[in-house]
Design a protein around this motif. Structure first.
Motif, PDB file in Angstrom:
ATOM      1  N   VAL A   1      24.165  35.961  26.283  1.00 11.85           N
ATOM      2  CA  VAL A   1      24.427  35.892  27.717  1.00 11.85           C
ATOM      3  C   VAL A   1      24.556  34.429  28.106  1.00 11.85           C
ATOM      4  O   VAL A   1      23.562  33.687  28.042  1.00 11.85           O
ATOM      5  CB  VAL A   1      23.300  36.541  28.547  1.00 11.85           C
TER       6      VAL A   1
ATOM      7  N   SER B   1      24.601  31.078  30.335  1.00 15.48           N
ATOM      8  CA  SER B   1      23.800  30.739  31.515  1.00 15.48           C
ATOM      9  C   SER B   1      24.586  30.916  32.807  1.00 15.48           C
ATOM     10  O   SER B   1      23.997  31.137  33.877  1.00 15.48           O
ATOM     11  CB  SER B   1      23.297  29.295  31.413  1.00 15.48           C
ATOM     12  N   THR B   2      25.903  30.857  32.719  1.00 12.88           N
ATOM     13  CA  THR B   2      26.730  31.040  33.911  1.00 12.88           C
ATOM     14  C   THR B   2      26.655  32.471  34.451  1.00 12.88           C
ATOM     15  O   THR B   2      27.037  32.723  35.597  1.00 12.88           O
ATOM     16  CB  THR B   2      28.187  30.686  33.613  1.00 12.88           C
ATOM     17  N   SER B   3      26.174  33.398  33.616  1.00 10.26           N
ATOM     18  CA  SER B   3      26.049  34.793  34.056  1.00 10.26           C
ATOM     19  C   SER B   3      24.713  35.071  34.721  1.00 10.26           C
ATOM     20  O   SER B   3      24.517  36.148  35.301  1.00 10.26           O
ATOM     21  CB  SER B   3      26.218  35.734  32.851  1.00 10.26           C
ATOM     22  N   TRP B   4      23.790  34.119  34.635  1.00 11.20           N
ATOM     23  CA  TRP B   4      22.464  34.303  35.216  1.00 11.20           C
ATOM     24  C   TRP B   4      22.474  33.902  36.679  1.00 11.20           C
ATOM     25  O   TRP B   4      23.356  33.175  37.133  1.00 11.20           O
ATOM     26  CB  TRP B   4      21.446  33.455  34.462  1.00 11.20           C
TER      27      TRP B   4
ATOM     28  N   ASN C   1      26.008  42.223  28.500  1.00 12.75           N
ATOM     29  CA  ASN C   1      26.214  42.570  29.901  1.00 12.75           C
ATOM     30  C   ASN C   1      24.879  42.819  30.595  1.00 12.75           C
ATOM     31  O   ASN C   1      24.026  43.536  30.065  1.00 12.75           O
ATOM     32  CB  ASN C   1      27.081  43.830  30.023  1.00 12.75           C
TER      33      ASN C   1
END
Length: 204
Positions: free
Chosen positions: A5, A7-10, A49
């Motif tokens: 995952v 970090s931009t998805s956190w 995801n």
């Protein structure tokens, strides 16, 4: 090494503090240190995801709440979240049911000061908490109902405990410590079921 995952998805201004595998062996459960969310657990599938978030605390750290510092699964398949001081001063253990994500406090406040690590004992089912307080780091043994607790081991004062795991084959615990300019100890400690502490790696 593969990034699961990015970090931009956190959520913004977040970092992972703990991870465990769900009992379905398909989903990762990630605890987040984040000031913006009070939903501090993420469920992540094997493709990376984020499939769900779980509300653990009623108040986000940025609004005076506290952090979720670690997460494990208990023997019933429910989630156990370790609470450490963030915007507030709270500490404790919270159980979140796997069905419905209902949060219930197991232990709040004393004896925990600055807990950073959590495991469920493979032999007894007790909750073992690493309390990384700078003045008296130790391991606590807490029964599953949270009605009783006792010191399992007192750790060297020059160490600052950060991560905790247990070796199922022996039942021993391993504590990883960090080094700071004011706290030079760094390495890994071994703690037996009887509370005997030895240095495994480093100078803790």
């Amino acid at each position: 090494i593969t990034t699961l995952v990015p970090s931009t998805s956190w959520p913004a201004s977040s970092m992972g503090t703990g991870v465990t595998m769900d009992i379905d062996n398909k989903t990762y459960v990630v605890s987040l240190l984040t000031k913006g969310l009070n939903a501090s657990l993420l469920l992540v599938d094997q493709a990376g995801n984020i499939v769900n978030t779980i509300t653990v605390l009623p108040t986000a750290p940025g609004s005076g709440g506290d952090f979720v510092y670690d997460v494990v699964m208990d023997q019933n398949g429910d989630y156990l979240a370790l609470i450490a001081p963030g915007g507030g001063s709270g500490t404790g253990l919270v159980k979140i049911t796997r069905s419905g994500f209902v949060a219930t406090s197991i232990l709040a406040g004393a004896p925990l000061v600055r807990p950073t690590g959590l495991v469920v004992d493979v032999e007894t089912g007790d909750y073992i908490v690493l309390d990384g307080t700078t003045s008296a780091p130790r391991l606590w043994r807490i029964n599953p109902s949270g009605t009783s607790y006792a010191t399992l081991a007192t750790l060297p004062t020059q160490s600052y405990g950060w991560e905790l795991t247990q070796l199922a084959a022996t039942g021993s615990y391993y504590v990883a410590g960090l080094a700071f300019s004011s706290r030079p100890g760094a390495g890994v400690l071994t703690v037996t079921q009887g509370g005997k502490v030895t240095t495994f790696i480093g100078s803790t």
